[in-house]
Design an enzyme around this catalytic site. Structure first.
Site, mmCIF file in Angstrom:
data_model
loop_
_atom_site.group_PDB
_atom_site.id
_atom_site.type_symbol
_atom_site.label_atom_id
_atom_site.label_comp_id
_atom_site.label_asym_id
_atom_site.label_seq_id
_atom_site.Cartn_x
_atom_site.Cartn_y
_atom_site.Cartn_z
ATOM 1 N N VAL A 113 41.780 26.939 46.626
ATOM 2 C CA VAL A 113 42.016 25.791 47.499
ATOM 3 C C VAL A 113 43.403 26.001 48.107
ATOM 4 C CG1 VAL A 113 42.888 24.519 45.461
ATOM 5 C CG2 VAL A 113 42.263 23.243 47.508
ATOM 6 N N HIS A 528 49.143 30.935 32.576
ATOM 7 C CA HIS A 528 50.487 31.214 33.081
ATOM 8 C C HIS A 528 50.705 32.710 33.284
ATOM 9 C CE1 HIS A 528 51.802 27.284 30.875
ATOM 10 N NE2 HIS A 528 51.230 27.035 32.027
ATOM 11 N N HIS A 574 56.789 27.284 31.906
ATOM 12 C CA HIS A 574 55.575 27.450 32.713
ATOM 13 C C HIS A 574 55.922 28.275 33.964
ATOM 14 C CE1 HIS A 574 53.274 24.050 30.583
ATOM 15 N NE2 HIS A 574 54.364 24.312 29.897
HETATM 16 C C1 LIG Z 1 44.755 25.032 35.202
HETATM 17 C C2 LIG Z 1 46.149 25.498 35.412
HETATM 18 C C3 LIG Z 1 47.201 24.792 34.850
HETATM 19 C C4 LIG Z 1 48.520 25.201 35.047
HETATM 20 N N1 LIG Z 1 49.524 24.386 34.637
HETATM 21 C C5 LIG Z 1 50.784 24.681 35.016
HETATM 22 C C6 LIG Z 1 51.832 23.757 34.788
HETATM 23 O O1 LIG Z 1 51.614 22.635 34.323
HETATM 24 N N2 LIG Z 1 53.101 24.131 35.140
HETATM 25 C C7 LIG Z 1 53.353 25.358 35.683
HETATM 26 O O2 LIG Z 1 54.527 25.653 35.925
HETATM 27 N N3 LIG Z 1 52.379 26.237 35.923
HETATM 28 C C8 LIG Z 1 51.098 25.907 35.648
HETATM 29 N N4 LIG Z 1 50.103 26.760 35.974
HETATM 30 C C9 LIG Z 1 50.451 28.067 36.590
HETATM 31 C C10 LIG Z 1 50.880 27.983 38.049
HETATM 32 O O3 LIG Z 1 50.074 27.074 38.774
HETATM 33 C C11 LIG Z 1 50.791 29.396 38.654
HETATM 34 O O4 LIG Z 1 51.641 30.257 37.916
HETATM 35 C C12 LIG Z 1 51.204 29.479 40.116
HETATM 36 O O5 LIG Z 1 50.442 28.604 40.911
HETATM 37 C C13 LIG Z 1 51.049 30.916 40.594
HETATM 38 O O6 LIG Z 1 51.241 30.996 41.988
HETATM 39 P P1 LIG Z 1 50.589 32.185 42.815
HETATM 40 O O7 LIG Z 1 51.050 32.033 44.217
HETATM 41 O O8 LIG Z 1 50.846 33.437 42.099
HETATM 42 O O9 LIG Z 1 49.008 31.968 42.725
HETATM 43 P P2 LIG Z 1 48.138 30.721 43.104
HETATM 44 O O10 LIG Z 1 48.948 29.471 43.157
HETATM 45 O O11 LIG Z 1 46.957 30.728 42.197
HETATM 46 O O12 LIG Z 1 47.652 31.021 44.607
HETATM 47 C C14 LIG Z 1 46.852 32.115 44.958
HETATM 48 C C15 LIG Z 1 46.032 31.727 46.183
HETATM 49 O O13 LIG Z 1 45.428 32.878 46.752
HETATM 50 C C16 LIG Z 1 44.105 32.571 47.125
HETATM 51 N N5 LIG Z 1 43.353 33.819 47.149
HETATM 52 C C17 LIG Z 1 43.041 34.610 46.095
HETATM 53 N N6 LIG Z 1 42.358 35.693 46.512
HETATM 54 C C18 LIG Z 1 42.253 35.600 47.853
HETATM 55 C C19 LIG Z 1 41.659 36.407 48.826
HETATM 56 N N7 LIG Z 1 41.042 37.559 48.500
HETATM 57 N N8 LIG Z 1 41.700 36.008 50.121
HETATM 58 C C20 LIG Z 1 42.326 34.849 50.461
HETATM 59 N N9 LIG Z 1 42.908 34.033 49.544
HETATM 60 C C21 LIG Z 1 42.872 34.410 48.264
HETATM 61 C C22 LIG Z 1 43.656 31.605 46.052
HETATM 62 O O14 LIG Z 1 42.518 30.870 46.460
HETATM 63 C C23 LIG Z 1 44.894 30.756 45.878
HETATM 64 O O15 LIG Z 1 44.931 29.694 46.792
HETATM 65 C C24 LIG Z 1 48.775 26.390 35.774
HETATM 66 C C25 LIG Z 1 47.724 27.114 36.326
HETATM 67 C C26 LIG Z 1 46.425 26.669 36.179
HETATM 68 C C27 LIG Z 1 45.319 27.432 36.837
#
Ligand SMILES: Cc1cc2nc3c(=O)[nH]c(=O)nc-3n(C[C@H](O)[C@H](O)[C@H](O)COP(=O)(O)OP(=O)(O)OC[C@H]3O[C@@H](n4cnc5c(N)ncnc54)[C@H](O)[C@@H]3O)c2cc1C
Ligand SMILES: *[C@@H]1O[C@H](CO)[C@@H](O)[C@H](O)[C@H]1NC(C)=O
Ligand SMILES: *[C@@H]1O[C@H](CO)[C@@H](O)[C@H](O)[C@H]1NC(C)=O
Ligand SMILES: *[C@@H]1O[C@H](CO)[C@@H](O)[C@H](O)[C@H]1NC(C)=O
Ligand SMILES: *[C@@H]1O[C@H](CO)[C@@H](O)[C@H](O)[C@H]1NC(C)=O
Ligand SMILES: *[C@@H]1O[C@H](CO)[C@@H](O)[C@H](O)[C@H]1NC(C)=O
Ligand SMILES: *[C@@H]1O[C@H](CO)[C@@H](O)[C@H](O)[C@H]1NC(C)=O
Ligand SMILES: *[C@@H]1O[C@H](CO)[C@@H](O)[C@H](O)[C@H]1NC(C)=O
Ligand SMILES: *[C@@H]1O[C@H](CO)[C@@H](O)[C@H](O)[C@H]1NC(C)=O
Length: 594
Positions: A113, A528, A574
């Site tokens: 999302v 995480h 986190h």
């Molecule tokens: C259920 C849950 C609870 C959590 N609780 C906490 C918390 O309370 N506190 C905290 O600090 N952290 C928490 N986390 C961890 C934190 O949310 C993540 O570490 C952080 O969001 C990572 O950021 P990111 O940009 O690496 O990935 P994400 O935020 O996951 O973003 C990646 C994005 O890329 C998109 N994507 C993936 N593949 C493709 C593709 N091939 N083409 C186009 N788009 C794509 C995905 O749809 C997503 O929107 C939690 C995570 C989850 C899932």
């Protein structure tokens, strides 16, 4: 974050807000060109898309696999976020069977999302200890990454909203916060029965010294927990960094429901220059976008290594085995997957004021939802948490005779975390009657690591996620110690007033083998994850890491990675704030042309 798949009843979906620059359905088949193409609109990608388009001469295409975050109640009301698990906002990943979890598979939640996992996560807002950041600075050989030198980025991310009312001044330290960033940060302000015993038992046992502000760089002890919540609603990478004003920028195009399938390099370049992203658009057509300057991959700890591997970057032998032609042999891609295992344990209490009542009584829930809907107040403005506890093992813990302390002995760095919920949080279904408090324990200094690999039988299908959960004896030692510490804490007079009693056979506390079995049967992969496209020093041996301190993928041109996958060590907190801060720093590096 505590999975409760049994209660996945989705509320009705409110109509989506139509937004001019957000493309719900893209029908064009020509190859569009942008200065930058960003893959993934989560914590990393949303920051990059926002910051780069602050300069109106710079064009950005943001490609996000999932739908818009707007208009869905479960995405806004903090109390019901777990109803998003297993929905179309979740990638629905599971781990491979984990020997360390008695061969169980664990769901591995990932946001699908706009806003990514920050649109479905538990909203806990933690920066981690100063030593975490100083360690990264020393490891990559760049002191601009030290805790002190990153302060402007911590502040740039947040708009801290102080609690009001008498006596709240001791719940936070205003000196350490930002007040005008995109992410609203606040404390639980609902006056719950659980707050008094939580704090009083900490005093009575001395197990958790009171810490005025856990985000000061010294998190140890018990603090009022800080949440990415503004005015009673979730504050995510989407609501914060991709709000209406940002979406209205004519130099930013957001393509939703669009999944990147492959990165394509220019023929004949050496080192290979990646210029093109192939993706499946919302209409199901395979199209391409060209980045005049750079492609930035922000698909997260699972999908970033997966996209790289499908594009021919990775461990050459593994790629060949999965039927992918290797272009560049970077064996660290998909390795070093590090996560925090979480272990819930419940205690019964003899008050009927717990949130178990909300979950069991739909009349009560609907009353609270109507209140939230009308005024964004009441019990649904929070999860069931109010405080957070961070602790170290004692220096003379027996495990240190055989295992070197993974925190390097840093006195500010916790080995584990405890969070106490005002309800049942076990993986097993809530009993039909009774009231509970649920303590969840996280290993914050894991030694176990795992891998993310393409499935050799189906390289385009779900990847193989081996979280390596509890595969190293250190991690289970930490959880044993954490649960015993909780048991001592729950034995305080303040909890005895509520007749607190473990919901499990208390004799396992005195038996390592039985306690280990409880842990392995009741834990989950903590969501995480980091380090699957690890950052390393500029001049490290080829293949030992993936990006340098400038976020550029080593060995190729035109490609950077900005998301949790580059964070080299497991954060002792986190992972959301670390991802935001890495991304804010990356945006400035990219803007500077370095
Ligand atoms: C259920 C849950 C609870 C959590 N609780 C906490 C918390 O309370 N506190 C905290 O600090 N952290 C928490 N986390 C961890 C934190 O949310 C993540 O570490 C952080 O969001 C990572 O950021 P990111 O940009 O690496 O990935 P994400 O935020 O996951 O973003 C990646 C994005 O890329 C998109 N994507 C993936 N593949 C493709 C593709 N091939 N083409 C186009 N788009 C794509 C995905 O749809 C997503 O929107 C939690 C995570 C989850 C899932
Ligand atoms: C904005 O981007 C343009 C085009 O890349 C560049 O020439 C200009 O210096 C940038 N402006 C600022 C303030 O960085
Ligand atoms: C996850 O599973 C649910 C239930 O089967 C489904 O509705 C949803 O679309 C799935 N998510 C994705 C991203 O496919
Ligand atoms: C590269 O060359 C191959 C074969 O010569 C061709 O099929 C492909 O379209 C070219 N790719 C690009 C990006 O020009
Ligand atoms: C459910 O909640 C309603 C509203 O608060 C209350 O009147 C009712 O007694 C509750 N029912 C049970 C079984 O506790
Ligand atoms: C929220 O309030 C709006 C009117 O302001 C109403 O249309 C809607 O049905 C309410 N939703 C819920 C879940 O109460
Ligand atoms: C560690 O030291 C404390 C006192 O400082 C002592 O009570 C405890 O028994 C010691 N533990 C071990 C495992 O030696
Ligand atoms: C809960 O248990 C305590 C300790 O046994 C007792 O003093 C108290 O009266 C009980 N409270 C209720 C509401 O039953
Ligand atoms: C890929 O690199 C690793 C070291 O990073 C090396 O061990 C391996 O032999 C290389 N494979 C090929 C096919 O070159």
């Amino acid at each position: 974050m505590v999975p409760s798949l049994s209660s996945l009843i989705l509320l009705s979906v409110l109509p989506l807000t139509a937004l001019s620059s957000v493309v719900q359905r893209q029908t064009t088949t020509t190859t569009d060109q942008f200065d930058y193409v960003v893959v993934g609109g989560g914590a990393g990608g949303a920051v990059i898309a926002n910051r780069l388009t602050e300069n109106r001469s710079v064009s950005v295409l943001l490609i996000e696999a999932g739908p818009d975050n707007e208009g869905r109640l479960e995405g806004q009301v903090p109390y019901i976020y777990q109803r998003l698990f297993g929905s179309n906002w979740d990638w629905n990943y599971t781990t491979t069977p984990q020997p360390g979890l008695n061969n169980r598979v664990s769901p591995y939640f990932r946001g699908h999302v706009l806003g990514g996992s920050t649109s479905i996560n538990g909203m806990t807002y933690t920066r981690g200890p100063a030593s975490n950041w100083n360690r990264i600075a020393n490891y990559i050989g760049d002191q601009s990454w030290s805790w002190n030198n990153l302060q402007s980025y911590f502040r740039k991310n947040e708009a801290f909203i102080p609690p009001t009312g008498s006596g709240t001044g001791n719940r936070f330290d205003p000196a350490v916060h930002g007040t005008s960033g995109p992410i609203g940060v606040s404390l639980n302000s609902v006056n719950q029965w659980i707050i008094d015993p939580t704090l009083t038992a900490a005093e009575q046992t001395g197990i958790f010294p009171y810490n005025r502000d856990g985000n000061s760089g010294s998190p140890l002890g018990i603090s009022w927990q800080q949440f990415a919540i503004r005015n009673g609603a979730r504050s995510s990478a989407a609501t914060g960094y991709l709000n209406q004003q940002v979406r209205a920028r004519s130099n930013l195009r957001i393509s939703l429901s669009s999944r990147a399938t492959r990165l394509i390099a220019q023929n004949g370049t050496s080192p290979l220059r990646f210029t093109t992203v192939e993706y499946q658009n919302a209409a199901g057509a395979t199209v391409r976008a060209v980045a005049r300057r750079e492609i930035i991959v922000s698909a997260g700890v699972i999908d970033t290594p997966v996209l790289l591997m499908r594009s021919g970057l990775g461990d050459a032998a593994e790629l060949t085995a999965a039927g992918i032609t290797p272009l560049v042999n970077i064996s660290a891609i998909g390795k070093n997957f590090i996560d925090h295992v979480g272990t819930p344990a419940a205690w019964s209490v003899n008050t009927t004021l717990t949130d178990d009542e909300i979950d069991r009584n739909s009349t009560l829930f609907n009353q609270l939802l109507a209140e939230w809907n009308q005024s964004k107040t009441g019990r649904l403005t929070t999860t069931s948490l109010s405080h957070i506890e961070f602790s170290r093992l004692p220096n003379n813990a027996s495990i240190f005779q055989t295992v070197t302390d993974p925190t390097g002995g840093a006195a500010d760095t916790p080995h584990y975390e405890q969070i106490l919920a005002n309800k049942w949080t076990m993986l097993s279904p809530r009993p039909a009657s009774g009231n509970w408090v649920g303590m969840t324990h996280f290993v914050l200094s894991p030694v176990s690591t795992g891998t993310v690999k393409l499935n050799p039988a189906n390289a385009q299908g779900p990847p193989l996620l081996d979280s390596g959960s509890l595969s190293h004896p250190f991690d289970i030692f930490v959880l044993r110690s954490a649960i015993r510490s909780t048991a001592a804490y729950m034995n305080a007079p303040a909890w005895r007033q509520f007749n607190a009693a473990p919901a499990f056979d208390a004799s396992i506390l005195n038996n390592d083998a039985a306690l280990d079995n409880f842990i392995r049967s009741n834990s989950f992969a903590g969501a995480h994850g980091v380090a699957t496209a690890k950052m390393g020093p500029r001049n490290s041996p080829a293949g030992s890491d993936v990006v340098g301190p400038d976020f550029r993928v080593k060995g190729v041109q035109g490609l950077r990675i900005v998301d949790a996958s580059v964070i080299p060590f497991s954060p002792s907190g986190h992972s959301m704030v670390p991802t935001y801060v890495f991304a804010e720093k990356a945006a400035d590096i990219i803007k500077s042309g370095n």
